[in-house]
Design a protein around this motif. Structure first.
Motif, PDB file in Angstrom:
ATOM      1  N   PRO A  74       0.828  -1.213   0.000  1.00 23.01           N
ATOM      2  CA  PRO A  74       0.000   0.000   0.000  1.00 23.01           C
ATOM      3  C   PRO A  74       0.856   1.255   0.000  1.00 23.01           C
ATOM      4  O   PRO A  74       2.041   1.227   0.347  1.00 23.01           O
ATOM      5  CB  PRO A  74      -0.804  -0.129   1.299  1.00 23.01           C
ATOM      6  N   GLY A  75       0.265   2.360  -0.392  1.00 22.87           N
ATOM      7  CA  GLY A  75       0.987   3.634  -0.418  1.00 22.87           C
ATOM      8  C   GLY A  75       0.047   4.787  -0.698  1.00 22.87           C
ATOM      9  O   GLY A  75      -1.012   4.609  -1.310  1.00 22.87           O
ATOM     10  N   THR A  76       0.426   5.962  -0.252  1.00 23.44           N
ATOM     11  CA  THR A  76      -0.402   7.155  -0.437  1.00 23.44           C
ATOM     12  C   THR A  76       0.290   8.130  -1.385  1.00 23.44           C
ATOM     13  O   THR A  76       1.468   8.430  -1.221  1.00 23.44           O
ATOM     14  CB  THR A  76      -0.663   7.865   0.906  1.00 23.44           C
ATOM     15  N   THR A  77      -0.462   8.609  -2.363  1.00 21.79           N
ATOM     16  CA  THR A  77       0.031   9.684  -3.223  1.00 21.79           C
ATOM     17  C   THR A  77      -0.194  11.017  -2.508  1.00 21.79           C
ATOM     18  O   THR A  77      -0.725  11.054  -1.399  1.00 21.79           O
ATOM     19  CB  THR A  77      -0.708   9.678  -4.566  1.00 21.79           C
ATOM     20  N   LEU A  78       0.188  12.093  -3.147  1.00 18.92           N
ATOM     21  CA  LEU A  78       0.018  13.417  -2.541  1.00 18.92           C
ATOM     22  C   LEU A  78      -1.455  13.741  -2.307  1.00 18.92           C
ATOM     23  O   LEU A  78      -1.827  14.285  -1.263  1.00 18.92           O
ATOM     24  CB  LEU A  78       0.660  14.480  -3.432  1.00 18.92           C
ATOM     25  N   THR A  79      -2.309  13.403  -3.285  1.00 17.18           N
ATOM     26  CA  THR A  79      -3.736  13.711  -3.125  1.00 17.18           C
ATOM     27  C   THR A  79      -4.381  12.825  -2.057  1.00 17.18           C
ATOM     28  O   THR A  79      -5.249  13.292  -1.304  1.00 17.18           O
ATOM     29  CB  THR A  79      -4.474  13.543  -4.467  1.00 17.18           C
ATOM     30  N   ILE A  80      -3.973  11.567  -1.985  1.00 19.93           N
ATOM     31  CA  ILE A  80      -4.496  10.701  -0.918  1.00 19.93           C
ATOM     32  C   ILE A  80      -4.036  11.213   0.446  1.00 19.93           C
ATOM     33  O   ILE A  80      -4.775  11.141   1.431  1.00 19.93           O
ATOM     34  CB  ILE A  80      -4.033   9.246  -1.124  1.00 19.93           C
ATOM     35  N   GLN A  81      -2.818  11.741   0.509  1.00 14.83           N
ATOM     36  CA  GLN A  81      -2.302  12.308   1.757  1.00 14.83           C
ATOM     37  C   GLN A  81      -3.193  13.461   2.232  1.00 14.83           C
ATOM     38  O   GLN A  81      -3.505  13.573   3.429  1.00 14.83           O
ATOM     39  CB  GLN A  81      -0.875  12.805   1.539  1.00 14.83           C
ATOM     40  N   ILE A  82      -3.623  14.299   1.298  1.00 10.75           N
ATOM     41  CA  ILE A  82      -4.525  15.408   1.655  1.00 10.75           C
ATOM     42  C   ILE A  82      -5.833  14.859   2.206  1.00 10.75           C
ATOM     43  O   ILE A  82      -6.355  15.330   3.227  1.00 10.75           O
ATOM     44  CB  ILE A  82      -4.784  16.304   0.427  1.00 10.75           C
ATOM     45  N   TYR A  83      -6.388  13.854   1.520  1.00  9.65           N
ATOM     46  CA  TYR A  83      -7.680  13.288   1.937  1.00  9.65           C
ATOM     47  C   TYR A  83      -7.570  12.529   3.250  1.00  9.65           C
ATOM     48  O   TYR A  83      -8.421  12.671   4.140  1.00  9.65           O
ATOM     49  CB  TYR A  83      -8.199  12.367   0.833  1.00  9.65           C
ATOM     50  N   ALA A  84      -6.524  11.724   3.402  1.00  9.77           N
ATOM     51  CA  ALA A  84      -6.371  10.901   4.605  1.00  9.77           C
ATOM     52  C   ALA A  84      -6.205  11.754   5.857  1.00  9.77           C
ATOM     53  O   ALA A  84      -6.704  11.407   6.935  1.00  9.77           O
ATOM     54  CB  ALA A  84      -5.177   9.954   4.438  1.00  9.77           C
ATOM     55  N   GLN A  85      -5.508  12.885   5.722  1.00  9.41           N
ATOM     56  CA  GLN A  85      -5.266  13.754   6.880  1.00  9.41           C
ATOM     57  C   GLN A  85      -6.540  14.416   7.385  1.00  9.41           C
ATOM     58  O   GLN A  85      -6.595  14.868   8.531  1.00  9.41           O
ATOM     59  CB  GLN A  85      -4.240  14.828   6.520  1.00  9.41           C
TER      60      GLN A  85
END
Length: 666
Positions: free
Chosen positions: A583-594
C-alpha cells in the motif's frame, strides 16, 4: 509474388488485427465494470431489502433510502450547474469575442490550469479559506451544502468554459459579420445569432457538467460529513437544508467505504448505491450520444422539442424580468394591441432600431461578461494564493515531512506519486496508442466506430469512485494483487485502475493528434509503395509526435488529479517500503487521509502535499500548453540567447585578458 511484398502485406495484416483486438479491450473493461458492481450490488439488495433502498425516503438502522443522499446530490449538482453555466458561458463569450487572440490563448491556459487542480485541493480550500467567508461574514458552517455547491460549481466551470469555447470556435464567422453589416450591434449579434446557434451544444455541455457534478465524491466527502439520517431531524425548514452538512451520495460512499464500525457490513449497500448511480450516469451518456448525432435530431422530433422546452424553462424567469422592466420604462409596449400581429411587428421594428434599448442591452451583457471572468479569475488566484502561502509556511515548518522518506510522510507520497505516474503511463500509453490508430486509420464502418466511441464515452462519464470500487473488487478482492492478498491494498491495483481511468482521455487526445496529420502525406506514402502499417510507422506517428507528447503530458495531469480510484485500491496508509505490491499514499491521498487524522499537525501536512501537487500541476500545464506547442520558437530563442551569452563572454574575456589570452610571467 515478391517475398518482400508478401512480408509487407503480412505485417500490415498482423498490425491491423492487433490494434482491432486491443480495441475490443475497451468493451471488455466496460462489461467487467458493470458486471462486478452489479454482482456485489445484488448482495446489497439482498442484505438491506429492495423496498428499504428504493421504495422509502427514510434513512435509519433498517431503511437505507437511496433517494435521501441522492436528493442532496441532485440539489448540490443543480445549484453548481446553474452557477457554473451562468458564469462559464459568459466567460467563454468574453474570451472568444472581446479579448485579443494573444490574450485569449493565455486566458484559456489559465482556466485549463483550474481544471487540473485535484478535487481534494478544492475540498481543502472550501473547508479552510473559502469556509472562512461563510463562517465570519454569513454565519454559515463551512461544512454546509451551500459551501459544497459553490465549490462544486468552480470544479465543473473549466469544463463548461472549454467546451463552450470549442462550440463558439466552430461557428461560422459570417454569422457574426452579417448581422453587424445589417445594422445590429456586435453584442446583439453575438447573443441573438452566434450563441443561439450553439444552444443544442450548450444543452450537451450542461448535461456533461451535471453528470460530472453528480459523480464528484472526494471534495464532497471532505466538506459534507453529517450522515443522511440527520436531514429529517435537524432541518426545520427548506432553506435550512442549505446550511446543513448532510452527505451527498458520493460523500456517503467515500466516507463509509473504510468505516470504523464494521465496513464489511455496509459495503454491499455502498455497491448498490454505486450501481444505481452508474445506471443514472449511463442514461445521461446515452442521451448525449443519441442527441449529438445530427441524423438523430431529425429522426426524433421529441428530442428537439425537449431542447426547446429546456431552453425556454431556463430563460423564462430572466425573460419575464426583462419584459417587466421594459413594460414599466416604455410606453410603446403598453399600447400594443396583442390581437394584432401588425402592431407587434411594428413595435419589434421600432424596438430593434432604438439606440437607447440597444445600448442598454449591450452595456448589460458586457457587464455580466466582465463580472463573470473577473469572479472566475479572482477565484483561481485566491485558491492558488491560499495554497502557495500556506504551503510554503508548512513546507518550512518544524514538523514538515516533505524532506524525509518514511512511512506516511509527504516526501514518501511525492515519490509514490512519481512512481504511479511512470508505471501508469507505461501501461496505458501502448493500449491507447493502438486504439487511437485503429479509430483514426483503419475503421471505415460507422457502426463499429460508433460502438467503440460509445465505450470510450461511457468509461469517460463513469464517476471516479466507481472505478475505485471496481479496482478494489477486481484487482484486490478477486485477483489478490497485494502483499496482503485479498484483504490488503497495493500500488499495482491503483496503477491498473488509474490506467483504465485515463484511457478515454488518452485515446481522444492521440486520435486528435493523428487526425491533424494532412491526408496528402498518407496518399504520397501509398504512391511510393508503402503499406498502411509502414505509412503509420514512418509518416503518421513522426508527424504527430508533438501531439503525442502533448497527450502524454495532459494525461499526467489527469493522473495527478485523481484520488478516488487510488484510495480504495492503494489504501489510506503507506508501507515502510515503496513497492508496487504494497500500500501507499500519493500526494492527493495524503490530503484526503489527513482530513480524518486527529493529529494537530494534519493541516500543515495537507498544505505540504497541496503545494507539491500544485507545482506538478503547473509543470504539466506549462509543458502541455506553452513549451511543447511553441517548441520551435522557444528553441530558436534559446539558440539566439546562447549565442548572445557566448559573444558577451568573449567580449568580457577580450576586454580583461586581451585577444592573446593571459600572459604568465616567471
Amino acid at each position: 509474388m515478391n517475398s518482400n511484398i508478401r512480408f509487407k502485406i503480412r505485417n500490415n495484416s498482423i498490425f491491423k488485427n492487433g490494434v482491432a483486438s486491443i480495441s475490443l479491450f475497451l468493451g471488455l473493461i466496460f462489461f467487467l465494470l458493470i458486471a462486478f458492481i452489479t454482482l456485489y450490488a445484488i448482495q446489497g439488495f439482498i442484505d438491506y431489502g429492495f423496498d428499504n433502498i428504493l421504495l422509502t425516503g427514510k434513512f435509519n438502522d433498517v431503511e437505507k433510502s437511496f433517494w435521501l443522499p441522492f436528493s442532496i446530490t441532485l440539489l448540490t449538482s443543480l445549484i453548481a450547474l446553474i452557477i457554473a453555466m451562468f458564469f462559464g458561458v459568459r466567460t467563454a463569450i468574453f474570451i472568444k469575442y472581446r479579448m485579443n487572440e494573444k490574450y485569449s490563448k493565455w486566458a484559456r491556459i489559465i482556466f485549463e490550469t483550474l481544471s487540473g487542480i485535484p478535487s481534494v485541493m478544492f475540498g481543502l480550500f472550501a473547508i479552510n479559506s473559502f469556509g472562512w467567508l461563510f463562517n465570519e461574514l454569513l454565519g454559515i458552517n463551512s461544512r454546509s451544502i451551500l459551501n459544497a455547491s459553490i465549490m462544486l460549481s468552480f470544479m465543473v466551470l473549466p469544463t463548461i468554459i472549454s467546451m463552450t469555447l470549442n462550440a463558439l470556435n466552430s461557428v461560422d464567422d459570417n454569422l457574426l459579420s452579417n448581422p453587424i453589416a445589417l445594422g445590429n450591434t456586435k453584442t446583439r449579434s453575438i447573443y441573438k445569432v452566434c450563441k443561439k446557434s450553439i444552444n443544442s451544444n450548450i444543452l450537451i455541455i450542461a448535461i456533461i457538467a451535471f453528470s460530472r457534478a453528480i459523480g464528484e465524491s472526494m471534495a464532497m466527502s471532505m466538506i459534507l460529513q453529517a450522515g443522511p439520517n440527520t436531514l429529517s431531524t435537524s432541518v426545520n425548514g427548506f432553506f435550512d437544508i442549505f446550511t446543513s452538512g448532510t452527505q451527498s451520495l458520493g460523500a456517503f460512499i467515500s466516507t463509509n467505504m473504510f468505516s470504523d464500525s464494521n465496513p464489511e457490513k455496509i459495503r454491499p449497500l455502498l455497491y448498490t448505491f454505486g450501481f444505481i448511480l452508474l445506471i443514472l450516469v449511463m442514461l445521461l451518456n446515452i442521451f448525449i450520444t443519441i442527441y449529438s448525432h445530427r441524423k438523430n435530431k431529425t429522426k426524433h422530433p421529441r428530442v428537439a422539442k425537449f431542447i426547446n422546452d429546456f431552453h425556454y424553462g431556463l430563460t423564462y424567469i430572466p425573460y419575464k424580468i426583462c419584459y417587466f422592466i421594459e413594460y414599466i420604462s416604455s410606453s410603446k409596449i403598453r399600447k400594443i394591441d396583442n390581437s394584432s400581429i401588425e402592431s407587434k411587428i411594428e413595435y419589434a421594428k421600432s424596438r430593434n432600431n432604438s439606440y437607447k434599448l440597444s445600448s442598454v442591452y449591450s452595456i448589460w451583457k458586457v457587464f455580466l461578461e466582465i463580472l463573470s471572468i473577473t469572479i472566475c479569475t479572482a477565484f483561481l488566484f485566491w485558491i492558488f494564493g491560499d495554497i502557495l502561502v500556506n504551503g510554503f509556511i508548512a513546507l518550512f515548518s518544524d514538523g514538515s515531512t516533505s524532506w524525509i522518506i518514511t512511512k506516511n510522510s509527504v516526501g514518501q507520497s511525492f515519490f509514490i506519486t512519481l512512481l504511479i505516474i511512470i508505471v501508469t503511463m507505461i501501461i496505458a500509453f501502448p493500449i491507447s496508442l493502438c486504439i487511437a490508430i485503429y479509430l483514426s486509420e483503419y475503421v471505415k464502418n460507422e457502426r463499429i466506430k460508433n460502438t467503440i466511441t460509445f465505450f470510450i464515452d461511457s468509461i469517460s462519464a463513469t464517476p471516479s469512485i466507481l472505478f475505485g470500487m471496481f479496482g478494489m473488487l477486481f484487482f484486490i478482492n478477486t485477483l489478490g494483487l497485494s502483499i496482503g492478498g485479498k484483504q490488503g491494498n497495493s500500488l499495482i491495483a491503483g496503477v491498473l485502475t488509474l490506467s483504465i481511468v485515463i484511457l478515454p482521455t488518452f485515446i481522444r487526445t492521440l486520435e486528435q493528434a493523428f487526425k491533424s496529420v494532412p491526408n496528402e502525406l498518407r496518399l504520397n506514402s501509398y504512391a511510393l509503395g508503402n503499406t498502411k502499417f509502414e505509412t503509420i510507422r514512418k509518416i503518421v506517428i513522426p508527424t504527430a509526435f508533438k501531439g503525442i507528447v502533448t497527450s502524454l503530458v495532459l494525461c499526467i495531469g489527469r493522473i495527478l488529479s485523481e484520488t478516488a480510484p487510488l484510495y480504495l485500491t492503494a489504501g489510506l496508509s503507506s508501507s515502510w517500503q515503496i513497492a508496487l505490491d504494497r500500500p501507499g499514499t500519493t500526494l492527493t491521498i495524503q490530503i484526503y487521509a489527513q482530513e480524518f487524522n486527529p493529529s494537530t499537525n494534519r493541516l500543515n501536512t495537507q498544505y505540504e502535499a497541496a503545494i507539491l501537487t500544485l507545482f506538478l500541476v503547473l509543470l504539466t500545464v506549462i509543458l502541455g500548453y506553452v513549451i511543447i506547442p511553441n517548441w520551435k520558437e522557444i528553441k530558436e530563442k534559446i539558440i539566439v540567447l546562447s549565442m548572445r551569452i557566448k559573444n558577451l563572454c568573449l567580449k568580457i574575456y577580450n576586454r580583461f585578458f586581451g585577444k592573446k589570452g593571459i600572459i604568465i610571467y616567471a
